[in-house]
Design an enzyme around this catalytic site. Sequence first.
Site, short mmCIF file in Angstrom:
data_model
loop_
_atom_site.label_atom_id
_atom_site.label_comp_id
_atom_site.label_asym_id
_atom_site.label_seq_id
_atom_site.Cartn_x
_atom_site.Cartn_y
_atom_site.Cartn_z
N GLY A 153 -0.62 4.27 -4.61
CA GLY A 153 0.82 4.15 -4.79
C GLY A 153 1.25 2.87 -5.47
O GLY A 153 2.08 2.89 -6.39
N SER A 154 0.70 1.74 -5.06
CA SER A 154 1.05 0.48 -5.72
C SER A 154 0.45 0.40 -7.11
O SER A 154 1.01 -0.25 -8.01
CB SER A 154 0.61 -0.72 -4.87
OG SER A 154 -0.77 -0.65 -4.58
N ASP A 163 -10.18 3.79 -3.70
CA ASP A 163 -9.04 4.57 -3.21
C ASP A 163 -9.23 6.03 -3.59
O ASP A 163 -9.42 6.35 -4.77
CB ASP A 163 -7.76 4.02 -3.82
CG ASP A 163 -6.50 4.49 -3.10
OD1 ASP A 163 -6.54 5.59 -2.51
OD2 ASP A 163 -5.49 3.78 -3.15
N CYS A 212 0.85 -1.19 0.00
CA CYS A 212 0.00 0.00 0.00
C CYS A 212 0.89 1.24 0.00
O CYS A 212 1.54 1.54 1.00
CB CYS A 212 -0.92 0.01 1.22
SG CYS A 212 -1.96 1.47 1.23
N GLY A 213 0.91 1.93 -1.13
CA GLY A 213 1.77 3.10 -1.27
C GLY A 213 1.34 4.28 -0.43
O GLY A 213 2.19 4.96 0.18
N HIS A 214 0.03 4.53 -0.38
CA HIS A 214 -0.40 5.68 0.42
C HIS A 214 -0.08 5.45 1.89
O HIS A 214 0.26 6.39 2.62
CB HIS A 214 -1.90 5.97 0.20
CG HIS A 214 -2.82 5.32 1.16
ND1 HIS A 214 -3.34 4.05 0.98
CD2 HIS A 214 -3.33 5.76 2.35
CE1 HIS A 214 -4.13 3.74 2.00
NE2 HIS A 214 -4.15 4.77 2.84
#
Length: 336
Positions: free
Chosen positions: A257-258, A252, A91-93
Amino acid sequence: MLKQQKIDVVDMHTAGEPLRIVTRGYPEVLGETILAKRRYARDTLDHLRQFLMFEPRGHFDMYGAVLVEPSHPEAHFGVLFIHNEGYSTMCGHAVIALGRYAVDHGLVAATSPVTQVRIECPCGLVVACVDVKDGIAGAVSFRSVPAFLHSKDVVVDVKGLGELAVDVAYGGAFYGLAPASAFGLDVQKSSSRDLVDAANAVSDAVRAAVRLHHPDDADLAFLYGTLLTDGNDAYSPDATANICVFADSQVDRSPTGSGVTARLAAQAARGLIAKGQTRRFESLISTCFEGTYFEDARCGQHDAIIAQVAGKAHYSGTATFWREQDDPVGNGFLLR
């Protein structure tokens, strides 16, 4: 008043997407590896995911992070990501938020102008670089695990639409990639309900047609969701937009991010972006991440890239949650 299951949290958001960070009260998560810990949490502690993510404390699109002891020797800490359906692998965020949180709360000693925070995610080691000025953390960028295009131009049968050529790419999690225009939709103008239905239809079609494999671990080989894009995949100084629908129809608010990582991998594989180039990626609410094709890599048999994604997280508040013994809905529930 008898309080049970008391858990403290810090709430943040990155580009509008929430992150609930557990700070106290969560039991030890057992397992020799980060993926073993993920399995243990899923099989043994899932009532706590529901307690934190579901109403009356959360909502259908809530997202969270549980910090755990790392198994990777270079990591400062490990993390499990939780959402409305279960446990994601990347999870990028959340990484952006956790980078700032780690510096602000002393998990990693602050150094100016940049502090490196090494986070063991279920997909592997992710390195966040946190801008620090006068001891205060700001914007964060991260470099994720090798990302790659798994399946190119796969023709799938989408319910209500028919045949559609899609890509499937990995950016720490697997995503279907398709243009929203195929459904007559616009990422930033159409209703979220219509976009969710379209993205879910693509996810269902990909799951029926594509057998996923990841060379590192079978636990990584599942489709997390679909990104509907504006179709502007060729490099441009202008922003490109997408919406990510993942888990159980969860939306989202950030550019994902991913998902940005997966899109960059697909763009690089198609020769649509050059190494070193940076693009802006916008969400359905017009918040922005920057994504860079940073360097080349390999992942098993796949040509891959290392992507760098940058954004900023903000604090929303803190809370202590508990359940009273006689509360009939205190364990959590969801309304669609």
